[in-house]
Scaffold this motif. Structure first.
Motif, mmCIF file in Angstrom:
data_model
loop_
_atom_site.group_PDB
_atom_site.id
_atom_site.type_symbol
_atom_site.label_atom_id
_atom_site.label_comp_id
_atom_site.label_asym_id
_atom_site.label_seq_id
_atom_site.Cartn_x
_atom_site.Cartn_y
_atom_site.Cartn_z
ATOM 1 N N GLY A 9 44.386 48.732 39.937
ATOM 2 C CA GLY A 9 44.955 49.276 38.717
ATOM 3 C C GLY A 9 43.907 49.518 37.658
ATOM 4 O O GLY A 9 44.022 50.439 36.843
ATOM 5 N N VAL A 10 42.866 48.689 37.640
ATOM 6 C CA VAL A 10 41.760 48.888 36.701
ATOM 7 C C VAL A 10 41.025 50.180 37.051
ATOM 8 O O VAL A 10 40.751 51.021 36.190
ATOM 9 N N TYR A 11 40.683 50.339 38.322
ATOM 10 C CA TYR A 11 40.041 51.574 38.761
ATOM 11 C C TYR A 11 40.907 52.794 38.446
ATOM 12 O O TYR A 11 40.402 53.843 38.024
ATOM 13 N N ASN A 12 42.209 52.652 38.670
ATOM 14 C CA ASN A 12 43.135 53.755 38.433
ATOM 15 C C ASN A 12 43.041 54.279 37.011
ATOM 16 O O ASN A 12 43.093 55.486 36.770
ATOM 17 N N ARG A 13 42.862 53.383 36.059
ATOM 18 C CA ARG A 13 42.806 53.811 34.661
ATOM 19 C C ARG A 13 41.547 54.631 34.404
ATOM 20 O O ARG A 13 41.586 55.641 33.709
ATOM 21 N N TYR A 60 41.237 51.198 26.491
ATOM 22 C CA TYR A 60 41.716 49.832 26.266
ATOM 23 C C TYR A 60 42.778 49.442 27.285
ATOM 24 O O TYR A 60 42.892 48.266 27.650
ATOM 25 N N ASN A 61 43.527 50.406 27.755
ATOM 26 C CA ASN A 61 44.465 50.130 28.839
ATOM 27 C C ASN A 61 43.716 49.548 30.031
ATOM 28 O O ASN A 61 44.128 48.545 30.632
ATOM 29 N N GLY A 62 42.588 50.176 30.373
ATOM 30 C CA GLY A 62 41.767 49.669 31.470
ATOM 31 C C GLY A 62 41.196 48.297 31.188
ATOM 32 O O GLY A 62 41.140 47.432 32.074
ATOM 33 N N ILE A 63 40.767 48.075 29.953
ATOM 34 C CA ILE A 63 40.225 46.768 29.571
ATOM 35 C C ILE A 63 41.306 45.695 29.682
ATOM 36 O O ILE A 63 41.054 44.590 30.197
ATOM 37 N N PHE A 64 42.493 45.990 29.219
ATOM 38 C CA PHE A 64 43.586 45.018 29.314
ATOM 39 C C PHE A 64 43.889 44.677 30.773
ATOM 40 O O PHE A 64 44.178 43.533 31.111
ATOM 41 N N ARG A 65 43.822 45.678 31.641
ATOM 42 C CA ARG A 65 44.065 45.414 33.052
ATOM 43 C C ARG A 65 42.973 44.513 33.636
ATOM 44 O O ARG A 65 43.260 43.615 34.435
ATOM 45 N N ALA A 66 41.733 44.779 33.244
ATOM 46 C CA ALA A 66 40.642 43.917 33.717
ATOM 47 C C ALA A 66 40.820 42.497 33.201
ATOM 48 O O ALA A 66 40.599 41.516 33.930
ATOM 49 N N ASN A 67 41.219 42.368 31.945
ATOM 50 C CA ASN A 67 41.447 41.040 31.378
ATOM 51 C C ASN A 67 42.576 40.311 32.102
ATOM 52 O O ASN A 67 42.532 39.087 32.283
ATOM 53 N N ALA A 68 43.607 41.050 32.521
ATOM 54 C CA ALA A 68 44.723 40.429 33.250
ATOM 55 C C ALA A 68 44.244 39.865 34.585
ATOM 56 O O ALA A 68 44.663 38.780 35.008
ATOM 57 N N VAL A 69 43.360 40.600 35.247
ATOM 58 C CA VAL A 69 42.782 40.102 36.501
ATOM 59 C C VAL A 69 42.015 38.812 36.250
ATOM 60 O O VAL A 69 42.206 37.801 36.951
ATOM 61 N N LEU A 70 41.150 38.832 35.257
ATOM 62 C CA LEU A 70 40.300 37.667 34.995
ATOM 63 C C LEU A 70 41.110 36.461 34.523
ATOM 64 O O LEU A 70 40.760 35.314 34.814
ATOM 65 N N ALA A 71 42.210 36.721 33.819
ATOM 66 C CA ALA A 71 43.047 35.622 33.342
ATOM 67 C C ALA A 71 43.823 34.959 34.471
ATOM 68 O O ALA A 71 44.213 33.789 34.370
ATOM 69 N N ASN A 72 44.045 35.698 35.540
ATOM 70 C CA ASN A 72 44.881 35.189 36.634
ATOM 71 C C ASN A 72 44.132 34.990 37.941
ATOM 72 O O ASN A 72 44.745 34.679 38.963
ATOM 73 N N GLU A 85 34.290 42.883 40.307
ATOM 74 C CA GLU A 85 34.806 44.230 40.074
ATOM 75 C C GLU A 85 35.466 44.336 38.698
ATOM 76 O O GLU A 85 35.255 45.319 37.974
ATOM 77 N N ALA A 86 36.258 43.344 38.347
ATOM 78 C CA ALA A 86 36.931 43.372 37.049
ATOM 79 C C ALA A 86 35.921 43.342 35.907
ATOM 80 O O ALA A 86 36.065 44.063 34.911
ATOM 81 N N ARG A 87 34.891 42.522 36.059
ATOM 82 C CA ARG A 87 33.891 42.422 34.991
ATOM 83 C C ARG A 87 33.029 43.690 34.934
ATOM 84 O O ARG A 87 32.652 44.144 33.849
ATOM 85 N N PHE A 88 32.726 44.278 36.079
ATOM 86 C CA PHE A 88 31.973 45.530 36.080
ATOM 87 C C PHE A 88 32.765 46.617 35.354
ATOM 88 O O PHE A 88 32.223 47.332 34.500
ATOM 89 N N MET A 89 34.035 46.760 35.694
ATOM 90 C CA MET A 89 34.833 47.813 35.091
ATOM 91 C C MET A 89 35.051 47.564 33.598
ATOM 92 O O MET A 89 35.049 48.513 32.803
ATOM 93 N N ARG A 90 35.230 46.313 33.214
ATOM 94 C CA ARG A 90 35.362 46.025 31.782
ATOM 95 C C ARG A 90 34.091 46.431 31.045
ATOM 96 O O ARG A 90 34.142 47.012 29.952
ATOM 97 N N ALA A 91 32.944 46.148 31.639
ATOM 98 C CA ALA A 91 31.673 46.540 31.028
ATOM 99 C C ALA A 91 31.563 48.056 30.917
ATOM 100 O O ALA A 91 31.103 48.591 29.891
ATOM 101 N N LEU A 92 31.983 48.759 31.957
ATOM 102 C CA LEU A 92 31.913 50.217 31.948
ATOM 103 C C LEU A 92 32.804 50.802 30.856
ATOM 104 O O LEU A 92 32.399 51.717 30.118
ATOM 105 N N PHE A 93 34.010 50.275 30.737
ATOM 106 C CA PHE A 93 34.908 50.730 29.680
ATOM 107 C C PHE A 93 34.298 50.480 28.296
ATOM 108 O O PHE A 93 34.327 51.355 27.425
ATOM 109 N N ASP A 99 28.845 40.699 31.227
ATOM 110 C CA ASP A 99 29.730 41.100 32.328
ATOM 111 C C ASP A 99 28.934 41.684 33.493
ATOM 112 O O ASP A 99 29.212 41.390 34.659
ATOM 113 N N LEU A 100 27.962 42.518 33.181
ATOM 114 C CA LEU A 100 27.199 43.159 34.251
ATOM 115 C C LEU A 100 26.304 42.171 34.985
ATOM 116 O O LEU A 100 26.139 42.265 36.210
#
Length: 491
Positions: free
Chosen positions: A52-56, A109-121, A139-147, A188-189
């Motif tokens: 879902g993070v990639y999807n965003r 930010y939608n993508g960031i929130f999705r990455a945060n949801a992964v990391l929180a769970n 992957e979640a931290r890489f994508m959060r950094a990219l966003f 993150d990276l």
């Protein structure tokens, strides 16, 4: 049940039940509406959330050009454009109510929130395969950094969100400083470098250790931290990447997975395709390519005149003559330049061409920049000429030491190669801003050209110094508590 602002009904269409390694990033189709209570139970749930993070990013990527290329000297709008806010960016009339700024901010930010949801769970499931939890975290931290890298380059300091916020908490979150955001990106990276597998050990389209190393090197270039940038960019030369011998092969489905692409967004034509292959084609289509086109923009003469006839990137980037598919077979083609870089045979607005996010040519040009900054111009010249020689398929047009004798002339050559290499890959605006060239370059541009009179269409624009940052979207400021989000200067 506590409600988080990343869990609006729209955002709850997360992704499950995928068939193959490659499909894990390609078939991003929603299956059901989920909540934080019943979703993050198994490893496959976390994997679905990562997708879902990639999807965003995948969904946003195909229209990033509207914000990051439209204000540059690469393109200008046509009479057919139908994207709200495009004309204002074309004429450098930036405002906080432009819907393109707003949608970019929201989607990112939608993508960031999705990455945060992964990391929180991430700790919830207990059925991970060996190394799977580490990979998904990386992957979640890489994508959060990219966003965040996109956001900080566009807006400067932005709200730093690394946890799951309630609606009220989100409204009370102010902008962090640029330094804080860059620190988060680097953190993150570095974590992603440690956690992610090598590129050949992970499905195509997913972030790898190489992608994290390359992006980290690029981040350090933007920070002008030349020593650290060199460390990570040097590492890339040991990881098996190289330039494709033929530049045009980068833009063909048959060769889109190649030794140059470090990280790319994956698409499937007809089912999960991109719009990029359609956006720049003539309205009535191109024979053998597409039955219709978006014709949103044309390539500017400011760009086209810089290509030497021997530069193979020109034919792979711009097509100069065209005729309507409805014309008689013996009808001549007309001067009608359009961007054909992404033009592969496809159903309109659903192309299967993958879109690179980071490729090795970028690494080489960044490395040249770093080496020059470290007072090693002879080594910088070698890296610069690797890209130059590929473009011309020989060394005849390589730069010489005299061509980059001063920092000013080196920057001239660097920006030229980056412009011609990365047309519509969303690098031009960032390059002009970070090299403090946008005021000079964008004050006078040449949009069209008359091949009969040999005269360009000269346009005078009025860029402002505060444009180095885009305005914080007005609707985001109104959603926040009063005084929480402070607007950038000049808006």
């Amino acid at each position: 049940m506590k409600t988080y602002n990343y869990l609006s009904p729209l955002l709850l269409f997360l992704l499950l039940t995928l068939n193959s390694c490659e499909d894990q990033v390609l078939n991003l189709l929603p299956e059901s509406t989920l909540t934080e209570v019943n979703f993050y139970k198994k490893a496959q749930d976390i994997n679905g959330a990562v997708l879902g993070v990639y999807n965003r990013y995948q969904a946003r990527k195909t229209r990033d050009w509207a914000v990051l290329e439209m204000p540059t000297d690469n393109i200008h709008r046509t009479g057919y454009f139908n994207i709200g806010g495009l004309d204002e960016l074309n004429t450098l009339a930036f405002s906080s109510v432009n819907p393109l700024f707003s949608s970019f901010w929201t989607e990112t930010y939608n993508g960031i929130f999705r990455a945060n949801a992964v990391l929180a769970n991430i700790e919830t499931p207990i059925d991970y395969a060996v190394g799977q939890k580490e990979q998904l975290t990386g992957e979640a931290r890489f994508m959060r950094a990219l966003f965040y890298f996109d956001l900080v380059r566009m807006f400067g300091g932005v709200p730093k969100v690394t946890t799951l916020l309630s609606v009220d908490e989100g409204k009370a979150t102010p902008r962090a400083s640029e330094e804080e955001i860059y620190s988060l990106i680097i953190e993150d990276l570095k974590s992603a470098v440690d956690l992610l597998p090598a590129k050949d050990k992970i499905a195509s389209g997913r972030a790898s250790k190489s992608a994290a190393i390359g992006l980290l090197g690029k981040v350090y270039v933007y920070r002008k931290d030349w020593v650290n940038a060199k460390t990570y960019l040097d590492m890339m030369s040991t990881l098996g990447f190289d330039l494709q011998a033929d530049f045009s092969s980068l833009w063909k489905e048959a060769t889109e997975d190649n030794k140059e692409v470090i990280f790319a967004m994956k698409y499937i034509g007809g089912t999960n395709g991109n719009t990029l292959s359609t956006d720049f084609l003539p309205y009535f289509g191109v024979t053998g390519i597409s039955a219709s086109g978006g014709e949103n923009v044309f390539p500017s003469w400011s760009l086209m005149k810089k290509f030497l006839p021997e530069d193979t990137r020109k034919a792979a980037t711009v097509t100069e003559y065209w005729k309507s598919p409805k014309s008689p077979a013996d009808a001549p083609e007309n001067w009608y330049p359009y961007v054909s870089k992404f033009a592969i045979p496809h159903t309109p607005n659903s192309s299967g061409l993958d879109i690179p996010v980071l490729r090795y040519a970028d690494i080489l040009l960044l490395k040249a920049e770093v080496l020059y900054a470290l007072n090693q111009p002879e080594l910088a010249l070698i890296e610069l000429n690797k890209v130059r020689a590929r473009a011309f398929k020989n060394t005849t047009f390589n730069y010489r030491a005299a061509d980059i004798a001063t920092p000013e002339t080196f920057t001239d050559k660097l920006l030229l190669e980056r412009q011609l290499e990365f047309v519509l890959e969303n690098e031009r605006w960032f390059d002009l801003v970070r090299k403090d060239r946008f005021m000079a370059v964008l004050s006078r541009v040449e949009w069209g050209y008359n091949p009969i009179t040999k005269e360009p269409q000269v346009i005078t624009l009025a860029p402002k110094t505060n444009y180095k940052y885009f305005p914080i979207p007005n609707n985001q400021m109104e959603l926040a508590n009063k005084g929480v989000l402070v607007q950038n200067d000049g808006y």
